[in-house]
Scaffold this motif. Structure first.
Motif, PDB file in Angstrom:
ATOM      1  N   PRO A  70       0.815  -1.225   0.000  1.00  0.00           N
ATOM      2  CA  PRO A  70       0.000   0.000   0.000  1.00  0.00           C
ATOM      3  C   PRO A  70       0.843   1.268   0.000  1.00  0.00           C
ATOM      4  CG  PRO A  70      -0.825  -1.569   1.615  1.00  0.00           C
ATOM      5  CD  PRO A  70       0.496  -2.098   1.148  1.00  0.00           C
ATOM      6  N   LEU A  71       2.002   1.235   0.662  1.00  0.00           N
ATOM      7  CA  LEU A  71       2.888   2.399   0.673  1.00  0.00           C
ATOM      8  C   LEU A  71       3.399   2.709  -0.723  1.00  0.00           C
ATOM      9  CD1 LEU A  71       4.539   4.499   2.373  1.00  0.00           C
ATOM     10  CD2 LEU A  71       6.346   2.776   2.467  1.00  0.00           C
ATOM     11  N   GLY A  72       3.669   1.673  -1.516  1.00  0.00           N
ATOM     12  CA  GLY A  72       4.226   1.874  -2.843  1.00  0.00           C
ATOM     13  C   GLY A  72       3.232   2.360  -3.874  1.00  0.00           C
ATOM     14  N   VAL A  73       1.942   2.071  -3.689  1.00  0.00           N
ATOM     15  CA  VAL A  73       0.943   2.449  -4.692  1.00  0.00           C
ATOM     16  C   VAL A  73       0.885   3.958  -4.911  1.00  0.00           C
ATOM     17  CG1 VAL A  73      -1.538   2.481  -5.200  1.00  0.00           C
ATOM     18  CG2 VAL A  73      -0.442   0.366  -4.450  1.00  0.00           C
ATOM     19  N   PRO A  74       0.822   4.787  -3.858  1.00  0.00           N
ATOM     20  CA  PRO A  74       0.811   6.240  -4.108  1.00  0.00           C
ATOM     21  C   PRO A  74       2.037   6.732  -4.862  1.00  0.00           C
ATOM     22  CG  PRO A  74       0.094   5.784  -1.872  1.00  0.00           C
ATOM     23  CD  PRO A  74       0.616   4.494  -2.432  1.00  0.00           C
ATOM     24  N   PHE A  75       3.207   6.170  -4.578  1.00  0.00           N
ATOM     25  CA  PHE A  75       4.414   6.585  -5.299  1.00  0.00           C
ATOM     26  C   PHE A  75       4.230   6.450  -6.807  1.00  0.00           C
ATOM     27  CE2 PHE A  75       6.905   4.976  -1.392  1.00  0.00           C
ATOM     28  CZ  PHE A  75       6.771   6.205  -0.763  1.00  0.00           C
ATOM     29  N   LEU A  76       3.535   5.397  -7.215  1.00  0.00           N
ATOM     30  CA  LEU A  76       3.341   5.135  -8.641  1.00  0.00           C
ATOM     31  C   LEU A  76       2.250   6.012  -9.248  1.00  0.00           C
ATOM     32  CD1 LEU A  76       3.447   1.239  -8.541  1.00  0.00           C
ATOM     33  CD2 LEU A  76       5.301   2.769  -9.197  1.00  0.00           C
ATOM     34  N   LEU A  77       1.418   6.627  -8.394  1.00  0.00           N
ATOM     35  CA  LEU A  77       0.250   7.354  -8.894  1.00  0.00           C
ATOM     36  C   LEU A  77       0.288   8.851  -8.628  1.00  0.00           C
ATOM     37  CD1 LEU A  77      -2.581   4.856  -7.860  1.00  0.00           C
ATOM     38  CD2 LEU A  77      -1.541   5.149 -10.108  1.00  0.00           C
ATOM     39  N   PHE A  78       1.369   9.346  -8.040  1.00  0.00           N
ATOM     40  CA  PHE A  78       1.427  10.777  -7.742  1.00  0.00           C
ATOM     41  C   PHE A  78       1.305  11.634  -9.006  1.00  0.00           C
ATOM     42  CE2 PHE A  78       3.860  10.198  -3.516  1.00  0.00           C
ATOM     43  CZ  PHE A  78       2.662  10.224  -2.813  1.00  0.00           C
ATOM     44  N   LYS A  79       1.672  11.095 -10.135  1.00  0.00           N
ATOM     45  CA  LYS A  79       1.597  11.853 -11.388  1.00  0.00           C
ATOM     46  C   LYS A  79       0.471  11.334 -12.284  1.00  0.00           C
ATOM     47  CE  LYS A  79       6.482  13.101 -11.251  1.00  0.00           C
ATOM     48  NZ  LYS A  79       6.719  12.586  -9.902  1.00  0.00           N
ATOM     49  N   THR A 243      -5.848   4.061  -3.749  1.00  0.00           N
ATOM     50  CA  THR A 243      -5.784   4.531  -5.136  1.00  0.00           C
ATOM     51  C   THR A 243      -6.668   5.749  -5.349  1.00  0.00           C
ATOM     52  OG1 THR A 243      -5.333   2.288  -5.932  1.00  0.00           O
ATOM     53  CG2 THR A 243      -6.161   3.875  -7.542  1.00  0.00           C
ATOM     54  N   VAL A 244      -7.898   5.694  -4.847  1.00  0.00           N
ATOM     55  CA  VAL A 244      -8.841   6.795  -5.032  1.00  0.00           C
ATOM     56  C   VAL A 244      -8.306   8.076  -4.394  1.00  0.00           C
ATOM     57  CG1 VAL A 244     -11.134   7.650  -4.432  1.00  0.00           C
ATOM     58  CG2 VAL A 244     -10.860   5.311  -5.252  1.00  0.00           C
ATOM     59  N   ILE A 245      -7.830   7.962  -3.149  1.00  0.00           N
ATOM     60  CA  ILE A 245      -7.309   9.144  -2.449  1.00  0.00           C
ATOM     61  C   ILE A 245      -6.125   9.736  -3.199  1.00  0.00           C
ATOM     62  CG2 ILE A 245      -6.218   9.976  -0.323  1.00  0.00           C
ATOM     63  CD1 ILE A 245      -7.783   7.839   1.196  1.00  0.00           C
ATOM     64  N   THR A 246      -5.214   8.874  -3.632  1.00  0.00           N
ATOM     65  CA  THR A 246      -4.020   9.355  -4.334  1.00  0.00           C
ATOM     66  C   THR A 246      -4.378  10.042  -5.637  1.00  0.00           C
ATOM     67  OG1 THR A 246      -2.759   7.504  -3.400  1.00  0.00           O
ATOM     68  CG2 THR A 246      -1.760   8.698  -5.224  1.00  0.00           C
ATOM     69  N   VAL A 247      -5.282   9.439  -6.398  1.00  0.00           N
ATOM     70  CA  VAL A 247      -5.668  10.026  -7.685  1.00  0.00           C
ATOM     71  C   VAL A 247      -6.356  11.369  -7.479  1.00  0.00           C
ATOM     72  CG1 VAL A 247      -7.157   9.722  -9.711  1.00  0.00           C
ATOM     73  CG2 VAL A 247      -5.776   7.825  -8.882  1.00  0.00           C
ATOM     74  N   ILE A 248      -7.195  11.469  -6.444  1.00  0.00           N
ATOM     75  CA  ILE A 248      -7.854  12.748  -6.149  1.00  0.00           C
ATOM     76  C   ILE A 248      -6.808  13.823  -5.844  1.00  0.00           C
ATOM     77  CG2 ILE A 248      -9.308  13.965  -4.485  1.00  0.00           C
ATOM     78  CD1 ILE A 248     -10.998  11.428  -4.260  1.00  0.00           C
ATOM     79  N   LEU A 249      -5.854  13.502  -4.974  1.00  0.00           N
ATOM     80  CA  LEU A 249      -4.807  14.469  -4.630  1.00  0.00           C
ATOM     81  C   LEU A 249      -3.959  14.831  -5.847  1.00  0.00           C
ATOM     82  CD1 LEU A 249      -3.564  13.089  -1.181  1.00  0.00           C
ATOM     83  CD2 LEU A 249      -5.041  15.070  -1.601  1.00  0.00           C
ATOM     84  N   LEU A 266      10.774   4.782  -6.062  1.00  0.00           N
ATOM     85  CA  LEU A 266      10.405   4.197  -4.769  1.00  0.00           C
ATOM     86  C   LEU A 266       9.243   3.219  -4.943  1.00  0.00           C
ATOM     87  CD1 LEU A 266      10.572   7.225  -2.293  1.00  0.00           C
ATOM     88  CD2 LEU A 266      12.072   5.235  -2.329  1.00  0.00           C
ATOM     89  N   GLY A 267       8.278   3.592  -5.784  1.00  0.00           N
ATOM     90  CA  GLY A 267       7.146   2.708  -6.034  1.00  0.00           C
ATOM     91  C   GLY A 267       7.576   1.414  -6.699  1.00  0.00           C
TER      92      GLY A 267
END
Length: 376
Positions: A70-79, A243-249, A266-267
């Motif tokens: 779960p920690l790695g998923v936001p790294f992959l989706l920040f952009k 995923t939803v939270i990261t994509v929204i941000l 990192l992701g």
């Protein structure tokens, strides 16, 4: 018993990250990169665990799946700018639906071809739902069709090696000239061209301010997701909520996230650790002793799945990258599908890989139970 015991957390962490290093090395080696680092990580991890160098089960593996993934998923989706995803993401949903049809066709036809015993209908329904969804769906469907404990353990043990085979096929498809010639993909071509001509430019700079900010934001996202899932009793959807939270941000502040450096790397590190855990937890020897016919059945399901999907993709002119991600979402789940996208450099397909993979979790129980009711 294994050379490195299950409670030797530090030593096992060294092995897991050593395997992740192997994946990165393979991705940049002139010869090993032909099939990417994922098969290298999976295969070496499987060999180490089945030769008892490392254990098949360990709290260290649980840490990877519960926290590191779960920690790695936001790294992959920040952009993950949704405007880019919708314009470049392709027809991943369509390929996922066709891939799911292929799984169902394989499950039903295999039921009539192979002697699965009295539990045949249970096995067919459970396997179909588990491939389209995941382990959570496997458990839910097995309980709904009233599998005995023995049927459950043997079926689950036989499905793991087949999933590894499916994953290896997925990551190998882009390196097969015949497949590339008949099912082309601009995303793969662009990734290959960037890999050759701009490899040095794409290496991220290690900036402590950026890396620490990315880790802090990712941990905060995971904390909020854990709270939401606990509050509403939807723990199995934690990855989806992350995923939803990261994509929204990422879409609220696309410019700020676009400036981060090193987050994607990192992701990928987290994903390679996840693949190492998958390989290490596969008991190939125990499976061969207990249920070879189920492995044959699972493999047959995957073969039918790939045939249906590739033929449909050729006729409907789908791109190979979308086909692979849609197939991955249907047979190995969102995390592994996103890992393939990240390892291959298909950044625009990361969000579709996870969100559409999560759709599989939603529909899998209905599909599996329907197949059971029909076949029994």
């Amino acid at each position: 018993m294994s050379l490195i015991p299950a409670d030797a957390t530090t030593a096992l962490a060294a092995v897991i990250f050593g395997l992740a290093w192997l994946g990165f090395w393979a991705d940049h080696n002139k010869y090993a990169r032909k099939v990417s680092g994922v098969p290298w990580v999976l295969t070496v991890a499987l060999i180490l665990s089945n030769t008892r160098v490392i254990p098949l089960e360990s709290p260290a593996y649980g840490f990877v799946s519960q926290y590191l993934l779960p920690l790695g998923v936001p790294f992959l989706l920040f952009k993950a700018n949704l405007r880019t995803v919708f314009t470049q993401g392709g027809w991943v949903l369509s390929t996922f639906l066709i891939a799911s049809v292929g799984v169902v066709v394989g499950a039903v036809s295999g039921y009539f071809l192979f002697d699965l015993g009295d539990a045949g209908a249970k096995i067919a329904g459970t396997y179909a739902g588990a491939f389209i969804g995941g382990v959570v769906n496997f458990v839910a469907i097995s309980q709904a069709v009233q599998m005995t404990p023995t049927e459950f353990s043997v079926s689950l043990g036989a499905s793991a090696p087949a999933s590894i085979v499916g994953l290896l096929i997925l990551v190998t498809l882009p390196s097969i000239p015949f497949i590339r010639r008949h099912i082309p993909s601009k995303i793969i071509d662009q990734a290959d061209a960037a890999d050759v001509t701009h490899e040095a430019e794409e290496l991220p700079r290690f900036r402590l301010d950026h890396v620490s900010a990315a880790i802090a934001i990712s941990l905060a996202i995971c904390a909020v997701s854990n709270y939401i899932c606990t509050r509403f009793g939807i723990g199995t959807y934690n990855l989806f909520v992350v995923t939803v939270i990261t994509v929204i941000l990422a879409n609220i502040a696309p410019r700020q996230f676009a400036k981060l450096e090193g987050d994607f790397a990192l992701g990928m590190l987290c994903m390679y650790a996840f693949f190492a855990m998958i390989g290490a937890g596969t008991d190939a020897v125990g499976f061969v002793r207990s249920a070879p016919i189920l492995f044959v059945y699972c493999t047959f399901m995957l073969v039918v799945h790939f045939i249906v999907l590739l033929v449909a993709s050729k006729l409907l002119k789908f791109a190979l990258a979308e086909v692979i991600i849609g197939s991955g979402a249907a047979i190995v789940g969102p995390a592994a599908s996103a890992g393939i996208a990240s390892a291959k450099g298909w950044k625009t397909l990361l969000t579709p890989a996870i969100t559409i993979g999560m759709l599989g979790y939603v529909i899998a129980n209905f599909v599996g139970i329907a197949i059971y009711q029909w076949l029994r």
